[in-house]
Write a protein that holds these residues in place. Structure first.
Motif, PDB file in Angstrom:
ATOM      1  N   LEU A  14       0.810  -1.217   0.000  1.00 14.96           N
ATOM      2  CA  LEU A  14       0.000   0.000   0.000  1.00 14.96           C
ATOM      3  C   LEU A  14       0.845   1.269   0.000  1.00 14.96           C
ATOM      4  O   LEU A  14       0.323   2.360  -0.223  1.00 14.96           O
ATOM      5  CB  LEU A  14      -0.922   0.014   1.224  1.00 14.96           C
ATOM      6  N   ARG A  15       2.147   1.144   0.255  1.00 11.03           N
ATOM      7  CA  ARG A  15       2.982   2.336   0.437  1.00 11.03           C
ATOM      8  C   ARG A  15       3.087   3.166  -0.834  1.00 11.03           C
ATOM      9  O   ARG A  15       3.049   4.400  -0.776  1.00 11.03           O
ATOM     10  CB  ARG A  15       4.377   1.938   0.924  1.00 11.03           C
ATOM     11  N   ARG A  16       3.211   2.516  -1.970  1.00  6.11           N
ATOM     12  CA  ARG A  16       3.337   3.273  -3.229  1.00  6.11           C
ATOM     13  C   ARG A  16       2.103   4.132  -3.480  1.00  6.11           C
ATOM     14  O   ARG A  16       2.209   5.311  -3.840  1.00  6.11           O
ATOM     15  CB  ARG A  16       3.548   2.312  -4.400  1.00  6.11           C
ATOM     16  N   MET A  17       0.926   3.540  -3.281  1.00  4.48           N
ATOM     17  CA  MET A  17      -0.311   4.282  -3.497  1.00  4.48           C
ATOM     18  C   MET A  17      -0.415   5.477  -2.550  1.00  4.48           C
ATOM     19  O   MET A  17      -0.787   6.582  -2.955  1.00  4.48           O
ATOM     20  CB  MET A  17      -1.521   3.374  -3.284  1.00  4.48           C
ATOM     21  N   LEU A  18      -0.046   5.270  -1.302  1.00  2.00           N
ATOM     22  CA  LEU A  18      -0.100   6.363  -0.328  1.00  2.00           C
ATOM     23  C   LEU A  18       0.864   7.484  -0.702  1.00  2.00           C
ATOM     24  O   LEU A  18       0.535   8.668  -0.584  1.00  2.00           O
ATOM     25  CB  LEU A  18       0.215   5.825   1.068  1.00  2.00           C
ATOM     26  N   GLY A  19       2.052   7.106  -1.172  1.00  2.00           N
ATOM     27  CA  GLY A  19       3.019   8.102  -1.604  1.00  2.00           C
ATOM     28  C   GLY A  19       2.539   8.896  -2.809  1.00  2.00           C
ATOM     29  O   GLY A  19       2.718  10.122  -2.873  1.00  2.00           O
TER      30      GLY A  19
END
Length: 219
Positions: A83-88
Motif C-alpha cells: 500500500l505504500r506506493r499508493m499512499l506516496g
C-alpha cells in the motif's frame, strides 16, 4: 499480536478488494473538496480553504506513508508494503493540487509573479522545495524505474521523502506562526519526530546486531 491474528490480517491485506478500497478512501478528501467547491460549501473564502485543505492533506498523507514501514516491521505484516506506493502517490497528488490551487487562486497562473513570490517569501520557497523533492519520487515510483535505477540507488533517491516531509512541516509552521496558531503544528511535529526517530533507532539497532562480537565478548 498472536501468530494466528497476524496471519489472518496478512491474508486480509492481500484481498483483491483492499487496494481499490484504500484508493477510494484516499480520494475521499478530493471528492469532498470538489463537491464543496461546486456547491458553495467551502465557506466565505473558498480559494483559501482549498489551498489550506490540500496542504493539510499533503502533510497527512506524508505521515501515513512514513508510518507504513514502522507498522510493517513492528507488527510483522510485510503485506502492508503493497500500500505504500499508493499512499506516496496520493501525497504527491495532494501537493500538486496545493501548488495548482496557490498558482491559480492566489497568483492567477502568472508565472513571473509566482517566481517572484517564491523568491520573496521564505515559507513559499520552502513549500515549493518540498514539491520539487517529491517530484522525482513520484516519477520513479513504478517497477520499471526501480529496475532502471537499481534497488540501492532507488532506495537512496526515495529517502528524499524525509527531507520533503521536514520542509512541509516547516512550511506549515511558518504559515501558522503568522497567526499564532501552532497547536496543530505541534501535533504534526511529534508524529514526524516519532516516525523519523523510529527509523534512526531501527537502523542503529540493525547495525549493532550485524556487528561481529568483540574478542573479549566471545571469551
Amino acid at each position: 499480536m498472536s501468530k494466528a491474528a497476524k496471519a489472518a490480517l496478512s491474508r486480509s491485506l492481500m484481498h483483491p478488494a483492499v487496494k481499490p478500497l484504500v484508493f477510494m478512501l484516499c480520494a475521499l478528501p478530493f471528492a469532498w473538496l470538489a463537491w464543496g467547491a461546486f456547491n458553495n460549501g467551502l465557506g466565505a473564502n473558498p480559494a483559501e480553504y482549498l489551498i489550506r485543505a490540500t496542504g493539510d492533506w499533503t502533510l497527512r498523507f506524508l505521515c501515513i506513508g512514513l508510518a507504513v514501514t514502522p507498522l510493517r516491521v513492528q507488527l510483522g505484516l510485510p503485506t502492508l508494503q503493497r500500500l505504500r506506493r499508493m499512499l506516496g502517490l496520493f501525497a504527491y497528488f495532494y501537493v500538486a493540487l496545493h501548488l495548482v490551487s496557490y498558482s491559480w487562486f492566489d497568483m492567477g497562473f502568472d508565472v513571473a509573479d509566482i517566481a517572484k513570490d517564491i523568491a520573496k517569501r521564505p515559507f513559499i520557497l520552502v513549500g515549493f522545495s518540498a514539491f520539487v523533492l517529491l517530484t522525482p519520487l513520484a516519477a520513479t515510483s513504478f517497477n520499471r524505474a526501480v529496475r532502471a535505477l537499481g534497488s540501492r540507488r532507488w532506495q537512496m533517491l526515495h529517502r528524499l521523502v524525509y527531507g520533503a516531509t521536514l520542509l512541509g512541516l516547516l512550511h506549515f509552521f511558518w504559515m501558522r506562526s503568522s497567526k499564532n496558531n501552532l497547536a496543530e503544528v505541534g501535533v504534526y511535529a511529534l508524529i514526524i519526530a516519532a516516525l523519523l526517530g523510529w527509523r534512526v533507532w531501527h537502523s542503529a539497532r540493525a547495525r549493532r546486531l550485524q556487528r561481529p562480537p568483540s574478542p573479549q565478548a566471545a571469551r
